[in-house]
Design a protein around this motif. Structure first.
Motif, PDB file in Angstrom:
ATOM      1  N   UNK A   1     -21.761 -10.430 118.354  1.00 58.36           N
ATOM      2  CA  UNK A   1     -20.791 -10.303 119.430  1.00 58.36           C
ATOM      3  C   UNK A   1     -20.554 -11.677 120.045  1.00 58.36           C
ATOM      4  N   UNK A   2     -19.343 -12.169 119.876  1.00 59.78           N
ATOM      5  CA  UNK A   2     -19.005 -13.529 120.279  1.00 59.78           C
ATOM      6  C   UNK A   2     -19.068 -13.719 121.797  1.00 59.78           C
ATOM      7  N   UNK A   3     -18.660 -12.710 122.551  1.00 64.47           N
ATOM      8  CA  UNK A   3     -18.645 -12.867 124.005  1.00 64.47           C
ATOM      9  C   UNK A   3     -20.049 -13.113 124.548  1.00 64.47           C
ATOM     10  N   UNK A   4     -21.035 -12.426 124.005  1.00 62.19           N
ATOM     11  CA  UNK A   4     -22.403 -12.595 124.489  1.00 62.19           C
ATOM     12  C   UNK A   4     -22.892 -14.009 124.169  1.00 62.19           C
ATOM     13  N   UNK A   5     -22.557 -14.513 122.983  1.00 65.36           N
ATOM     14  CA  UNK A   5     -22.955 -15.882 122.647  1.00 65.36           C
ATOM     15  C   UNK A   5     -22.298 -16.888 123.582  1.00 65.36           C
ATOM     16  N   UNK A   6     -21.023 -16.661 123.908  1.00 63.70           N
ATOM     17  CA  UNK A   6     -20.331 -17.567 124.815  1.00 63.70           C
ATOM     18  C   UNK A   6     -20.932 -17.515 126.217  1.00 63.70           C
ATOM     19  N   UNK A   7     -21.252 -16.327 126.684  1.00 65.12           N
ATOM     20  CA  UNK A   7     -21.868 -16.180 128.007  1.00 65.12           C
ATOM     21  C   UNK A   7     -23.241 -16.836 128.015  1.00 65.12           C
ATOM     22  N   UNK A  45     -22.080  -3.152 128.952  1.00 65.82           N
ATOM     23  CA  UNK A  45     -22.000  -2.835 127.524  1.00 65.82           C
ATOM     24  C   UNK A  45     -20.619  -3.121 126.942  1.00 65.82           C
ATOM     25  N   UNK A  46     -19.571  -2.808 127.665  1.00 68.04           N
ATOM     26  CA  UNK A  46     -18.228  -3.024 127.147  1.00 68.04           C
ATOM     27  C   UNK A  46     -17.304  -3.392 128.315  1.00 68.04           C
ATOM     28  N   UNK A  47     -17.384  -4.629 128.800  1.00 71.35           N
ATOM     29  CA  UNK A  47     -16.565  -5.003 129.963  1.00 71.35           C
ATOM     30  C   UNK A  47     -15.086  -5.095 129.603  1.00 71.35           C
ATOM     31  N   UNK A  48     -14.258  -4.749 130.563  1.00 71.84           N
ATOM     32  CA  UNK A  48     -12.813  -4.834 130.358  1.00 71.84           C
ATOM     33  C   UNK A  48     -12.343  -6.262 130.605  1.00 71.84           C
ATOM     34  N   UNK A  49     -11.084  -6.522 130.272  1.00 66.72           N
ATOM     35  CA  UNK A  49     -10.525  -7.848 130.522  1.00 66.72           C
ATOM     36  C   UNK A  49     -10.533  -8.161 132.011  1.00 66.72           C
TER      37      UNK A  49
END
Length: 69
Positions: A1-7, A45-49
């Motif tokens: 999951x790319x978003x978690x790596x970026x965070x 778990x699944x944040x919105x924009x």
């Protein structure tokens, strides 16, 4: 999951900035607040924009308070 790596990368950079010796105690406190906001986002778990944008806004405001003086 790319978003978690970026965070995680953002959190790591903020922690590195905090660990330097040239930050004032007030700045350290604001960096802690920004990291906590990012950690809250990471736990969702699944944040919105909209949640992403709100988190980014809060983090940016916090860091501007810390370094915008």
């Amino acid at each position: 999951m790319k978003q978690v790596r970026d965070v995680n990368a953002c959190i790591a950079r903020l922690r590195a900035l905090q660990s330097r010796n040239d930050t004032e105690p007030e700045q350290t406190k604001y960096i802690d607040e920004a990291v906590e906001e990012l950690r809250k986002l990471r736990r969702k778990s699944n944040p919105s924009k909209a949640e992403f944008f709100r988190c980014v806004r809060r983090v940016a405001e916090t860091l501007l308070r810390a370094f915008g003086k």
